[in-house]
Design a protein around this motif. Structure first.
Motif, PDB file in Angstrom:
ATOM      1  N   THR A  62       0.852  -1.192   0.000  1.00 28.71           N
ATOM      2  CA  THR A  62       0.000   0.000   0.000  1.00 28.71           C
ATOM      3  C   THR A  62       0.887   1.240   0.000  1.00 28.71           C
ATOM      4  OG1 THR A  62      -0.054  -0.028   2.410  1.00 28.71           O
ATOM      5  CG2 THR A  62      -1.841  -1.165   1.274  1.00 28.71           C
ATOM      6  N   ARG A  68      -1.681  -5.064   1.333  1.00 32.59           N
ATOM      7  CA  ARG A  68      -3.086  -5.376   1.137  1.00 32.59           C
ATOM      8  C   ARG A  68      -3.170  -6.783   0.555  1.00 32.59           C
ATOM      9  NH1 ARG A  68      -8.101  -2.219  -0.126  1.00 32.59           N
ATOM     10  NH2 ARG A  68      -9.391  -3.684  -1.296  1.00 32.59           N
ATOM     11  N   HIS A 177     -11.314  -5.193   4.873  1.00 27.75           N
ATOM     12  CA  HIS A 177     -12.071  -4.453   3.855  1.00 27.75           C
ATOM     13  C   HIS A 177     -13.287  -5.269   3.440  1.00 27.75           C
ATOM     14  CE1 HIS A 177      -9.159  -1.243   3.384  1.00 27.75           C
ATOM     15  NE2 HIS A 177      -8.198  -2.156   3.367  1.00 27.75           N
ATOM     16  N   GLU A 216      -5.812  -5.703   5.385  1.00 30.85           N
ATOM     17  CA  GLU A 216      -4.691  -4.776   5.199  1.00 30.85           C
ATOM     18  C   GLU A 216      -3.831  -4.747   6.448  1.00 30.85           C
ATOM     19  OE1 GLU A 216      -5.851  -0.931   3.689  1.00 30.85           O
ATOM     20  OE2 GLU A 216      -4.025  -0.016   4.518  1.00 30.85           O
TER      21      GLU A 216
END
Ligand SMILES: Cc1cc2nc3c(=O)[nH]c(=O)nc-3n(C[C@H](O)[C@H](O)[C@H](O)COP(=O)(O)OP(=O)(O)OC[C@H]3O[C@@H](n4cnc5c(N)ncnc54)[C@H](O)[C@@H]3O)c2cc1C
Ligand code: SF4
Ligand code: FES
Ligand code: FES
Lengths: 338, 163
Positions: A62, A68, A177, A216
Motif C-alpha cells: 500500500t 493489502r 475491507h 490490510e
C-alpha cells in the motif's frame, strides 16, 4: 449434506447481488469449513455462491508501506510470500501453526476469518446450542467445557474462535475491507469478531449480504522481536488450547512498543490495550511480562473443566514475550519451546 | 420457504484433466471431488478415511498443489488438472516416492499410503522441508493408524535426497 443450488459469481458485485437475492445462500471459497459443517448438517445453505474464481488473489504494497491481501489468497501462499516472511513473520508463523499443509493450500484468508467455533456441541445437532439454534440453550456451560473460553463469555455461549491467523492479525492491528450493496467499508480486525453476549449465532460484525474483499496490514511489522506460541494437545494439526501472539519494539532492553493477543480463550482474539501500555517504557524482564499477563487475563473466569487455561495462558504469555524479546521466535517445525 | 427441490440441478457438466486424460462428467453440486474420483471415475486409489479433512487419506494434487479431496466440491474444480496416486508412475516406472515407500517399508495396512504419497509429492514440490522435523510438521495432515511414521519420514528423506 442437503441439496442446494450452485452459482459461480462473475465478480464481487455479482456475488453481492446473488447474496441479496437469497438470504439462505452462502459464499464458498476454499470450502474447508463450510463443506465440513454441511456434512454435519450444521450449515444447510439453499445455494452456494462460488467466489473462488474472483480476482481477489493479489498481495500488494500500500502507499503507506503496508500490505493489502486479497480475500482469496490461500493461507499457504500468504505465509510463504516473501514480503510476509520478511516483514510480518508473526503472521506467517501463526498461519503455519494452523491446520495442515493441505488445508492451508485450500483455505482462503476470508474463509479463515469467518471459520466457526469448534465447540463439539455446535457440531452435534442432537444437543442444544444457542450458536447453532438460537434460544435452545448452551450445552457447554454445564457440560464438557475443557476447550472453552475463559474471557468475554456470556450466559448464552462460552465458545472460542479457533483461528490462529486472526490472533496474529489482531496483534498487528490489521484492517478488514468489506463490500456490500451499500458500498465499501473498513473495520479493524479487533472489531470484526464479536463477543457472544445474547446473540452467539453472530460470530462477526459482517452484515448480511456483505463480502470480505481484502485485509490490510499497517506498515509496522515487528519483524525482529516477535513470537507465536501455540499450546495444544498434540504437537501439530490440532486447535489451540491457548495461543499467544507477541510483538515488541525494543530500544536496548527497554520496550518502546508492545502488542499482545491471545487465541483459544475467547469468542474473538483477545487483546488488552492496558496490558500493552503497561509494557511500554519498561525493561523486557519476566516480572514486567508477568504483570502484562495479569492485566491481559483480568476478569478471566473458569468453568468446570477449563480452569487450567488461566494459569496456562499466563505462563504462555510470559514465555512468548521472552521469546520475542530475545529474538528467538517459536519455530513451528522444531517444537521444543525455547 | 419455497421448496426449490425440483429446480435443484442434479447434473452439472464439468471437465477435468485426471492423470493426464481429459474427462467429462456430470455431477450434482454436492458431489465431492473424492466421491467423483472414486465412484464416477473408478479411481479408488484415493481413500476416504474421515471425510472431514482430519486424516489426509483423500489427498490429491490439484494443479500441482496437495489438497483434501473430501472437502472439495467437484463442480468448483471444473477445468482443473488432478493427479491421484494412479497418475504418479511414468512409463511403467514407479514414482521415486512410491519406490522409496517400498524400500523403507513405509506402511502396514496401506490405507493411508496413497494420501501419504500424494501429500509427499506436494511437499517435495513446495520445497519447504529441509530436515526430518520439517518433514514431520509438513506431513502432519496425513495420519497413519498403523504408526508407520518413522519409515514414512525415512522414505521421504530418500526421495528428497535424490530429487
Ligand atoms: C481438520 C481441520 C483442522 C484445522 N485446524 C486449524 C487450526 O489449527 N487453526 C486454524 O486457524 N484453522 C484450522 N482449521 C480451519 C481452517 O483454517 C478453515 O477451515 C479455513 O481457514 C476456512 O477457509 P475456507 O476458504 O476454506 O472457508 P470456506 O469453508 O469456504 O468458508 C467458511 C465461511 O466463510 C465464509 N466466507 C468465505 N469467504 C468469504 C468472504 N470473502 N467474505 C465473506 N464470507 C466468506 C463462507 O460463507 C463460510 O461461511 C482446520 C480445519 C480443519 C478441517
Ligand atoms: S458454547 Fe456456544 S457453541 Fe458451544 S454449545 Fe454453548 S452456545 Fe453452542
Ligand atoms: S478423508 Fe479427507 S481428510 Fe480424511
Ligand atoms: S499403513 Fe495403515 S494407516 Fe498407515
Amino acid at each position: 449434506m442437503n441439496n442446494f443450488q450452485y452459482s459461480r459469481a462473475r465478480d464481487v458485485a455479482d456475488a453481492i447481488r446473488l447474496l441479496a437475492a437469497d438470504p439462505a445462500a452462502k459464499l464458498i471459497a476454499g470450502g474447508t469449513n463450510l463443506i465440513d459443517l454441511m456434512k454435519e448438517n450444521v450449515e444447510r445453505p439453499s445455494r452456494l455462491i462460488d467466489i473462488s474464481r474472483l480476482p481477489l488473489r493479489d498481495i500488494e504494497e500500500t502507499a503507506d508501506g503496508g500490505l493489502r491481501i486479497g480475500a482469496l489468497v490461500p493461507n499457504s501462499d500468504l505465509a510463504y510470500h516473501p514480503l510476509v516472511e520478511q516483514r510480518y513473520p508473526l503472521l506467517a508463523s501463526a498461519i503455519l501453526a494452523g491446520a495442515s499443509a493441505q488445508l492451508r493450500n485450500m483455505a482462503s484468508v476470508g474463509g479463515n476469518l469467518m471459520q466457526r467455533t469448534r465447540c463439539p456441541y455446535f457440531y452435534d445437532t442432537a444437543t442444544p446450542c444457542n450458536k447453532r439454534s438460537p434460544g435452545t440453550g448452551c450445552s457447554a456451560i454445564d457440560g464438557l467445557n475443557r476447550n472453552h473460553a475463559i474471557l468475554g463469555t456470556s450466559n448464552s455461549c462460552i465458545a472460542t474462535n479457533p483461528s490462529d491467523m486472526s490472533v496474529a492479525l489482531a496483534a498487528l492491528g490489521a484492517l478488514v475491507h468489506i463490500a456490500g450493496s451499500s458500498g465499501q467499508r473498513t473495520v479493524a480486525l479487533t472489531d470484526f469478531h464479536r463477543l457472544p453476549d445474547d446473540k452467539p449465532h453472530l460470530d462477526t460484525n459482517l452484515g448480511d449480504g456483505e463480502i470480505i474483499t481484502a485485509i490490510e496490514l499497517p506498515p509496522r511489522g515487528f519483524a525482529r522481536n516477535y513470537s507465536y506460541l501455540k499450546i495444544r494437545d498434540r504437537l501439530s494439526y490440532a486447535f489451540a488450547l491457548v495461543s499467544v501472539a507477541a510483538a515488541l519494539e525494543l530500544e536496548g532492553n527497554a520496550i518502546s512498543e508492545a502488542r499482545l493477543a491471545l487465541g483459544g480463550v475467547a469468542h474473538k482474539p483477545w487483546r488488552s490495550l492496558e496490558a500493552e501500555a503497561a509494557l511500554r517504557g519498561q525493561a523486557a524482564t519476566p516480572d514486567h511480562f508477568g504483570r502484562a499477563a495479569d492485566l491481559l487475563l483480568q476478569g478471566a473466569t473458569a468453568h468446570s473443566h477449563n480452569g487450567f487455561k488461566i494459569e496456562l495462558a499466563r505462563r504462555a504469555v510470559v514465555r512468548t514475550l521472552m521469546q520475542a524479546a530475545s529474538a528467538t521466535p517459536q519455530s513451528q517445525a522444531h517444537k521444543k519451546i525455547a | 420457504m419455497a421448496d426449490l427441490t425440483d429446480q435443484i440441478p442434479e447434473r452439472i457438466p464439468i471437465n477435468l484433466v485426471v492423470n493426464g486424460a481429459r474427462r467429462t462428467l456430470e455431477v450434482a453440486p454436492w458431489t465431492t471431488l473424492l466421491d467423483a474420483l472414486r465412484d464416477r471415475l473408478e479411481l479408488t486409489g484415493t481413500k476416504k478415511g474421515c471425510d472431514h479433512g482430519q486424516c489426509g487419506a483423500c489427498t490429491v494434487l490439484i494443479d500441482g498443489r496437495r489438497v483434501n479431496s473430501c472437502l472439495t466440491l467437484a463442480v468448483m474444480k471444473d477445468g482443473a488438472e488432478i493427479t491421484t496416486i494412479e497418475g504418479l508412475a511414468r512409463d511403467g516406472m514407479l514414482h521415486p516416492l512410491q519406490q522409496a515407500f517400498i524400500d523403507h517399508d513405509a506402511f502396514q495396512c496401506g490405507y493411508c499410503t496413497p494420501g501419504q504419497i500424494c501429500s509427499a509429492a506436494g511437499l517435495l514440490a513446495e520445497g519447504r522441508a529441509r530436515d526430518a522435523d520439517e518433514i514431520r510438521e509438513l506431513m502432519s495432515g496425513n495420519l497413519c493408524r498403523c504408526g508407520a511414521y518413522p519409515n514414512i519420514v525415512a522414505a521421504i528423506e530418500q526421495a528428497m535426497s535424490r530429487s
